[in-house]
Design a protein around this motif. Structure first.
Motif, PDB file in Angstrom:
ATOM      1  N   GLY A 163     -29.755 -27.156  25.915  1.00  0.00           N
ATOM      2  CA  GLY A 163     -29.855 -28.362  25.094  1.00  0.00           C
ATOM      3  C   GLY A 163     -29.736 -28.115  23.615  1.00  0.00           C
ATOM      4  O   GLY A 163     -29.869 -29.039  22.805  1.00  0.00           O
ATOM      5  N   GLN A 164     -29.510 -26.845  23.214  1.00  0.00           N
ATOM      6  CA  GLN A 164     -29.343 -26.524  21.802  1.00  0.00           C
ATOM      7  C   GLN A 164     -28.049 -25.730  21.634  1.00  0.00           C
ATOM      8  O   GLN A 164     -27.712 -24.910  22.483  1.00  0.00           O
ATOM      9  CB  GLN A 164     -30.515 -25.686  21.285  1.00  0.00           C
ATOM     10  CG  GLN A 164     -31.844 -26.417  21.271  1.00  0.00           C
ATOM     11  CD  GLN A 164     -31.964 -27.340  20.070  1.00  0.00           C
ATOM     12  OE1 GLN A 164     -31.906 -26.921  18.932  1.00  0.00           O
ATOM     13  NE2 GLN A 164     -32.156 -28.621  20.338  1.00  0.00           N
ATOM     14  N   GLN A 165     -27.348 -25.969  20.520  1.00  0.00           N
ATOM     15  CA  GLN A 165     -26.170 -25.176  20.218  1.00  0.00           C
ATOM     16  C   GLN A 165     -26.552 -23.886  19.493  1.00  0.00           C
ATOM     17  O   GLN A 165     -26.009 -22.824  19.747  1.00  0.00           O
ATOM     18  CB  GLN A 165     -25.194 -25.998  19.366  1.00  0.00           C
ATOM     19  CG  GLN A 165     -23.790 -25.411  19.297  1.00  0.00           C
ATOM     20  CD  GLN A 165     -23.084 -25.442  20.648  1.00  0.00           C
ATOM     21  OE1 GLN A 165     -23.363 -26.264  21.485  1.00  0.00           O
ATOM     22  NE2 GLN A 165     -22.168 -24.495  20.868  1.00  0.00           N
ATOM     23  N   ASN A 166     -27.510 -24.015  18.563  1.00  0.00           N
ATOM     24  CA  ASN A 166     -28.005 -22.863  17.815  1.00  0.00           C
ATOM     25  C   ASN A 166     -29.510 -22.764  18.043  1.00  0.00           C
ATOM     26  O   ASN A 166     -30.240 -23.707  17.734  1.00  0.00           O
ATOM     27  CB  ASN A 166     -27.709 -23.013  16.319  1.00  0.00           C
ATOM     28  CG  ASN A 166     -26.226 -23.085  16.041  1.00  0.00           C
ATOM     29  OD1 ASN A 166     -25.487 -22.185  16.406  1.00  0.00           O
ATOM     30  ND2 ASN A 166     -25.793 -24.167  15.406  1.00  0.00           N
ATOM     31  N   TRP A 167     -29.955 -21.618  18.548  1.00  0.00           N
ATOM     32  CA  TRP A 167     -31.345 -21.486  18.968  1.00  0.00           C
ATOM     33  C   TRP A 167     -32.179 -20.830  17.874  1.00  0.00           C
ATOM     34  O   TRP A 167     -31.791 -19.830  17.287  1.00  0.00           O
ATOM     35  CB  TRP A 167     -31.433 -20.648  20.241  1.00  0.00           C
ATOM     36  CG  TRP A 167     -30.862 -21.359  21.426  1.00  0.00           C
ATOM     37  CD1 TRP A 167     -29.578 -21.328  21.858  1.00  0.00           C
ATOM     38  CD2 TRP A 167     -31.559 -22.253  22.300  1.00  0.00           C
ATOM     39  NE1 TRP A 167     -29.425 -22.123  22.957  1.00  0.00           N
ATOM     40  CE2 TRP A 167     -30.618 -22.708  23.261  1.00  0.00           C
ATOM     41  CE3 TRP A 167     -32.873 -22.695  22.391  1.00  0.00           C
ATOM     42  CZ2 TRP A 167     -30.961 -23.592  24.278  1.00  0.00           C
ATOM     43  CZ3 TRP A 167     -33.216 -23.571  23.402  1.00  0.00           C
ATOM     44  CH2 TRP A 167     -32.269 -24.017  24.333  1.00  0.00           C
ATOM     45  N   ASP A 168     -33.362 -21.439  17.630  1.00  0.00           N
ATOM     46  CA  ASP A 168     -34.345 -20.889  16.696  1.00  0.00           C
ATOM     47  C   ASP A 168     -35.621 -20.655  17.504  1.00  0.00           C
ATOM     48  O   ASP A 168     -36.361 -21.600  17.805  1.00  0.00           O
ATOM     49  CB  ASP A 168     -34.574 -21.872  15.540  1.00  0.00           C
ATOM     50  CG  ASP A 168     -35.556 -21.312  14.504  1.00  0.00           C
ATOM     51  OD1 ASP A 168     -35.989 -22.079  13.638  1.00  0.00           O
ATOM     52  OD2 ASP A 168     -35.913 -20.117  14.596  1.00  0.00           O
ATOM     53  N   TYR A 169     -35.882 -19.413  17.903  1.00  0.00           N
ATOM     54  CA  TYR A 169     -37.023 -19.140  18.770  1.00  0.00           C
ATOM     55  C   TYR A 169     -37.608 -17.776  18.425  1.00  0.00           C
ATOM     56  O   TYR A 169     -37.039 -17.000  17.674  1.00  0.00           O
ATOM     57  CB  TYR A 169     -36.594 -19.179  20.243  1.00  0.00           C
ATOM     58  CG  TYR A 169     -35.777 -17.981  20.667  1.00  0.00           C
ATOM     59  CD1 TYR A 169     -34.424 -17.871  20.345  1.00  0.00           C
ATOM     60  CD2 TYR A 169     -36.365 -16.936  21.376  1.00  0.00           C
ATOM     61  CE1 TYR A 169     -33.698 -16.773  20.720  1.00  0.00           C
ATOM     62  CE2 TYR A 169     -35.629 -15.824  21.755  1.00  0.00           C
ATOM     63  CZ  TYR A 169     -34.285 -15.748  21.429  1.00  0.00           C
ATOM     64  OH  TYR A 169     -33.567 -14.660  21.797  1.00  0.00           O
ATOM     65  N   ASP A 170     -38.775 -17.497  19.030  1.00  0.00           N
ATOM     66  CA  ASP A 170     -39.424 -16.215  18.794  1.00  0.00           C
ATOM     67  C   ASP A 170     -40.194 -15.838  20.058  1.00  0.00           C
ATOM     68  O   ASP A 170     -40.724 -16.710  20.765  1.00  0.00           O
ATOM     69  CB  ASP A 170     -40.360 -16.321  17.584  1.00  0.00           C
ATOM     70  CG  ASP A 170     -40.907 -14.950  17.184  1.00  0.00           C
ATOM     71  OD1 ASP A 170     -42.031 -14.902  16.647  1.00  0.00           O
ATOM     72  OD2 ASP A 170     -40.221 -13.934  17.409  1.00  0.00           O
TER      73      ASP A 170
END
Length: 924
Positions: free
Chosen positions: A42-49
Motif C-alpha cells: 500500500g506504499q510506494q516509498n516505505w518509511d519504517y524501522d
C-alpha cells in the motif's frame, strides 16, 4: 491520503483526481514452512524501522510502520505461533505511525526485512538462526540419528544413468574435473550467430557518428522506454545436476524385505507415485529398521517433489523438502546427503524463496561432512548464496560471495562464472556504471566465457542504455543478437535496437524496419510484443477511423499477454501517442487522464503529465493557427487550474498570448508575451534553452519583440512599440508574413511621427530587396503609394499601384481589399491629372472585379460622371443604370437628377442661346 498528498507535493496534480483515502497500508502474517512471514503493501516509498531488544527475559522486535488498516491490526493481534508467541499493535506511534511488537520464543529466532519493487511490498521474515545459541524455548529440534541407521547407510547404493559402473550420483554430480567454461552450456545454437547472407554483420542496425542527430537524442528524453528484464543465466553445474537424476539400485536378495524394497523401487521407476506412497507406509510399519531405509527415504522425498509439479499437489513440495531434510539429518554420511543438501537450496531459489535458500546454502557450507572450503559443492552453495543475496537486494553481500569464489575456488569454470555474475548484481541494483565495468573486466580477464555468458552483452547493453550511452548500447545489442540469436532475450534486444535507431535520429523507415523484423522473426513471442505495439502506434496516423479502433483494441489485447512491469501504462501511452499523431488531442488527453486517475499510486507522474500538457498545447496551437481564438481561450480556461497550472512550457504561454491578441485584448496578450520573452532571455545560451528549443515550438526573441511591437501599437504605446521593433536583430530570419508585418508596423510608427520620408525609404528598401512571395508585397506597395500621394508624388504612386495590379494579374493570392483600394487610388490620381481614359480603365476594372462583393456605388457614380461631363449621355446613362445593392440609393438619385437636368437643357437649348447670360454660362 498519503498517496494523494505525495502527488500534490510533486506539483503535477492540480485538482483532486481520487477521493480521500483512509489508512492504505494493509497486510497479512502467516506461518510458511519454518518461517513466520509478514507482508505489508500500500506504499510506494516505505518509511519504517525495526529494532530488537530484551525486556524482562523476553526477546521483543519493535517495528515502526505507516498506519495500518483495521483488518491488518486485528490479524496481527490475533496471531500466535511457536516462533512469535505474541503480537501487539500500538496506534500511537511517532508522526502518526503504528508500533508493532513481536514477542519471540527465544534468542535463536532471527529477523530479516527487505523491500520488493514490483509490486512495492515491505516483508519481514522470522526464522530460526542455526548459528545462534539455542535456549530451552527454541523451536528447532534435531532428529537424532541412531547408530544402526548410520551403520546401515553404507549399504545404500545409488548410481548415475550415464555409467552403471560409477559410484553414487551425488559424487558424480559434484566431483567433476575442471573442464573450463565450456561446461556452462552445450547448446550449439547459442554459440552461433544467425546466418544472414545479405547482412551477416547486422550493418542495418548501425548508425555512423556523423549521422547522429542531437535533436533526436534530446527529444528521446520524453519518450517512454519500458524496462526489459535482466538476463540471468542459470548456474551451469546446477543445470547439469537437475538434468542428471539419481538412479537408485537395490541388489536382489532372497528375502521378503528385499523383494518389498525392490517393489518400491519398481513403483518409483514407473512413476506409480500414489501406489508407492501407500506401499512405503506399509513397508515402514513392517520393517521399521530396514537396511534399505536410506534409499527409500531419499526416494520418497523424490516422489513428493515429483508430485509437487501438479497444481493439485501443491503441499507436496513442503513434504518433499521436509523429507529431504530428515534424510540428510538421518544419514549425514550418505553419498546422497551432499547432493541433496545443495539441491534443496537451489529448489528454494527457483521457487523465489530467497531467504530460505540463503539459510539452506549457509547450512550446507557449514556442514563439515561435505568436504573442506575448497569443496565443489560448497562453491556451488556460495554461487547460490550470491543469487539469493542479489534477489534480496543485498548487493554487497552478493558481490562478496562471487569475489570469494573467484579468489579461492580451485575450479576455473566457477571462477569465470562468478566474475560474469558480478555485473548482474549491479544491474539489478541499477548501478549501471559498476555493472558495465564488471562485465568489461570479466570479458577481458576471462575471454573464454564470452560464448557462454550472454548476460555480459545483453545486460551491459541495457546498462549503457540506462546511462544514455546510446551508440555503445546499440553496438552491444547488435553483438548480442549476432552471438545469441536463440536467446529468449533476443526479441528484447532487437526491439531496443529499433528504439536506439530512433533515439539517434535514423530514418523512420529504418526504425520501422527494425520493429518489423523483430515481429517477423519472433512472431507472437511475448518478448516481441513491444515492437508490435510501437508499430501499431506509429501507423495509427494514416489509418481510417475503423482501422484505428481495431489497432487500439489490438494494442491493449497484446499488452495483456506480456508479463512486464508497467506494461498497461506503456500500452496506454502508445495508444495516446497514436491519437496525438492523428491530431485527435482530446482523445489522447482523455485516455491519459483516465489512466492517471485510476492508478494514482503507480502511475509515472512526469511521463503522464508531460504528455497531457503537450496534447493541450498542440490543441491550442492548432486552434490559434486556424484563427479559432475563442476555442483556444476556452481550451486554456478549461485546463488553466489543473494540468496547465504548474506547466512551464513557453509555447503554451505564447499560444495563449496569440489567442488574446487575435481576440483584440492587447493588454492580456502583452502580459503573456513579456513572460515568455523574459524567460527566453534568462535561459539564453544554456543547455536548458537547447532542450526547450527541441521539445517545444518556442518563438525566437525577434518573433516575441515583433508581437510586443504589434500589441503596443494597438494600445497606442508608440514609443514602446518603436523600442520593441528596434530589438528585432535579424528580420531576414522572420517568416515572410512577419517581415511584411514588421514593415507595416514600422511605417505606421514613422507616419505617426510625421516622418513620411523615412517611411517611404523603409518601404522602398523592402520592395527592392524582396525575395519572397510577390503577392505578400501588395500591401506594402499600397502603403507606399498612400505616402507618396501625401507628398504629392503622384507619378511614383501610380508606379506602386501599378505593381499591385500586375501582381494581381500574375497571382490569385493578392488580397481583394488591397487590389480594390489600389484600383480606386489609380483612378482618382488619373482623374486628378485629367487623364480621363486611364481613370475610366481603372474604375471599370474595379467595378468588373469587385462590385459584386464590395460597396462601389460611389465609384460607379464617379465613372458615369466622367462620361456625363464629356457629353456622352448615353454611356453615362448606361453606367448609372447599373447601380447594385440596397445602399446605392443616394448615388442612384444623384445620377438621375443629373440626367433630368441634362434632358431639360436639351429641350430648351434654343432659348438658352438667346439669353446672353445663360449662353455664356452654358459655354463654360
Amino acid at each position: 491520503m498519503n498517496a494523494l498528498r505525495n502527488v500534490l507535493v510533486a506539483g503535477c496534480l492540480i485538482f483532486s483526481l481520487v477521493p480521500a483515502l483512509a489508512a492504505s497500508v494493509n497486510g497479512a502474517i502467516s506461518f510458511q514452512g519454518d518461517t513466520v512471514h509478514l507482508e505489508l503493501s500500500g506504499q510506494q516509498n516505505w518509511d519504517y524501522d525495526v529494532k530488537r531488544s530484551e525486556s524482562k527475559g523476553k526477546t521483543v522486535v519493535e517495528m515502526t510502520v505507516p498506519a495500518l488498516d483495521d483488518s491488518t491490526v486485528q490479524a496481527l493481534n490475533n496471531f500466535k505461533s511457536e516462533m512469535v508467541t505474541q503480537v501487539s499493535v500500538d496506534r500511537k506511534g511517532p508522526d502518526g505511525k503504528y508500533l508493532v511488537y513481536f514477542t519471540l520464543s527465544g534468542a535463536s529466532i532471527d529477523t530479516f526485512d527487505y523491500l520488493t519493487d514490483q509490486p512495492s511490498r515491505l516483508i519481514v521474515d522470522f526464522y530460526v538462526n542455526p548459528s545462534a545459541k539455542a535456549d530451552k524455548k527454541s523451536v528447532a529440534k534435531k532428529e537424532p540419528t541412531t547408530k544402526a541407521d548410520s551403520a546401515k547407510s553404507s549399504k545404500a547404493l545409488a548410481k548415475n544413468k550415464t555409467d552403471k559402473t560409477r559410484t553414487p550420483a551425488t559424487a558424480d554430480a559434484l566431483a567433476i574435473a575442471d573442464q573450463g567454461a565450456a561446461v556452462a552450456l552445450n547448446d550449439s545454437a547459442a554459440q552461433r550467430g544467425i546466418f544472414d547472407g545479405g547482412d551477416p554483420n547486422y550493418e542495418r542496425f548501425t548508425i555512423k557518428p556523423y549521422d547522429i542527430k542531437e535533436e533526436s537524442v534530446i527529444r528521446a528524453k520524453d519518450n517512454y522506454y519500458i524496462p526489459f528484464p535482466m538476463l540471468e543465466t542459470p548456474v551451469s553445474y546446477w543445470e547439469k545436476l537437475k538434468n542428471t537424476p539419481t538412479i537408485y539400485e537395490i541388489s536382489p536378495k532372497p528375502t521378503d524385505e528385499n523383494k518389498q524394497a525392490r517393489l518400491l523401487l519398481t513403483l518409483f521407476e514407473k512413476q506409480r507415485y500414489a501406489v508407492y506412497l501407500k506401499t512405503v507406509q506399509w513397508f515402514k510399519e513392517k520393517y521399521p529398521t530396514s537396511q534399505y531405509n536410506e534409499v527409500i527415504d531419499f526416494m520418497t522425498a523424490d516422489v513428493h517433489l515429483a508430485l509437487s509439479q501438479g497444481a493439485e499437489h501443491a503441499k507436496s513440495y513442503e513434504d518433499a523438502i521436509q523429507k529431504y531434510k530428515e534424510a540428510i539429518a538421518k544419514y549425514p554420511q550418505s553419498p546422497l546427503a551432499e547432493r541433496t543438501s545443495l539441491k534443496i537450496g537451489y529448489l528454494a531459489l527457483e521457487r523465489g524463496d530467497n531467504l530460505a535458500a540463503l539459510r539452506l546454502f549457509n547450512e550446507h557450507i557449514a556442514n563439515k561432512n561435505f568436504g573442506g572450503k575448497e569443496s565443489l559443492s560448497k562453491d556451488l552453495a556460495r554461487m547460490g548464496s550470491g543469487l539469493a543475496y542479489m534477489r534480496l537486494n543485498r548487493w554487497e553481500d552478493a558481490v562478496a560471495q562471487y569475489e570469494d569464489i573467484e579468489k579461492n575456488s580451485i575450479h576455473r569454470d566457477l571462477k569465470v562464472e562468478a566474475a560474469y555474475r558480478r555485473g548482474d548484481v549491479w544491474i539489478k541494483a541499477k548501478n549501471y556504471a559498476k555493472a558495465t565495468s564488471e562485465y568489461q573486466n570479466a570479458l577481458k580477464k576471462y575471454p573464454e566465457g564470452q560464448t557462454f555468458f550472454p548476460n555480459a552483452y545483453y545486460n551491459q547493453a541495457e546498462s549503457l542504455f540506462g546511462m544514455q550511452k546510446y551508440p555503445q548500447s546499440l553496438d552491444l545489442y547488435r553483438e548480442f543478437v549476432k552471438k545469441f540469436p536463440s536467446s529468449e532475450h533476443a526479441p528484447f534486444a532487437m526491439t531496443r535496437m529499433g528504439e536506439l535507431l530512433e533515439i539517434l535520429g535514423a530514418d523512420k523507415s529504418r526504425v520501422m524496419g527494425a520493429y518489423l523484423e523483430t515481429y517477423f522473426r519472433y512472431g507472437e513471442n511475448p518478448s516481441a510484443v513491444i515492437s508490435r505495439l510501437r508499430l501499431l502506434s506509429t501507423r495509427m496516423k494514416g489509418m481510417k477511423p475503423k482501422e484505428t479502433d481495431n489497432a487500439v483494441k489490438e494494442i491493449m489485447s497484446l499488452a495483456k499477454k506480456v508479463d512486464l512491469p508497467n506494461i498497461e501504462q506503456f500500452a496506454t501511452v502508445m495508444v495516446a501517442d497514436g491519437y496525438t499523431q492523428r491530431g485527435e488531442f482530446d482523445k489522447s488527453i482523455s485516455l491519459l487522464s483516465k489512466y492517471y486517475k485510476e492508478h494514482p499510486t503507480s502511475v509515472d507522474i512526469p511521463l503522464m503529465t508531460q504528455r497531457i500538457v503537450t496534447n493541450i498545447n498542440n490543441k491550442l496551437e492548432d486552434q490559434v493557427n486556424d484563427g479559432n481564438f475563442i476555442g483556444a481561450l476556452k481550451t486554456h480556461n478549461q485546463y488553466s487550474d489543473s494540468w496547465l497550472k504548474n506547466s512551464k512550457r513557453l509555447d503554451t504561454k505564447f499560444n495563449v498570448g496569440r489567442a488574446f491578441e487575435m481576440a483584440g485584448v492587447p493588454i492580456e496578450s502583452e502580459k503573456y508575451y513579456k513572460d515568455v520573452l523574459n524567460r527566453v532571455y534568462a535561459i539564453r545560451g544554456t543547455p536548458e534553452a537547447k532542450e526547450i528549443s527541441v521539445k517545444e515550438r518556442v518563438p525566437t526573441e525577434d518573433e516575441l519583440n515583433l508581437r510586443l511591437a504589434a500589441v503596443s501599437t494597438n494600445e497606442q504605446k508608440y514609443n514602446q512599440a518603436y523600442e520593441y521593433l528596434k530589438n528585432v536583430k535579424t528580420p531576414e530570419k522572420l517568416s515572410e508574413l512577419e517581415q511584411i508585418e514588421r514593415v507595416n508596423i514600422a511605417v505606421r510608427l514613422l507616419e505617426r511621427r510625421g516622418d513620411n520620408e523615412s517611411a517611404i525609404r523603409y518601404l522602398g528598401e523592402l520592395l527592392r530587396t524582396w525575395k519572397g512571395q510577390p503577392e505578400l508585397v501588395a500591401e506594402p506597395y499600397l502603403k507606399l503609394a498612400e505616402l507618396q500621394i501625401k507628398q504629392g508624388k503622384k507619378d511614383e504612386a501610380l508606379q506602386a499601384l501599378g505593381m499591385i495590379d500586375k501582381l494581381s494579374k500574375d497571382s490569385d493570392h493578392v488580397s481583394p481589399v488591397v487590389h480594390a483600394k489600389a484600383l480606386e487610388s489609380m483612378g482618382d490620381i488619373y482623374l486628378a491629372k485629367n487623364s480621363k481614359d486611364q481613370a475610366i480603365d481603372a474604375y471599370q476594372t474595379l467595378l468588373e472585379k469587385y462590385e459584386q462583393t464590395r460597396p462601389l456605388s460611389s465609384i460607379r457614380y464617379k465613372l458615369g460622371q466622367i462620361y456625363f461631363k464629356r457629353g456622352d449621355m448615353q454611356l453615362a446613362a448606361e453606367t448609372w443604370n447599373e447601380f447594385k445593392g440596397e445602399k446605392s440609393g443616394f448615388w442612384k438619385n444623384l445620377a438621375q437628377e443629373q440626367l433630368k437636368n441634362s434632358e431639360w437643357r436639351d429641350g430648351y437649348k434654343k432659348y438658352i442661346k438667346r439669353i446672353p447670360a445663360m449662353s455664356e454660362k452654358e459655354s463654360k
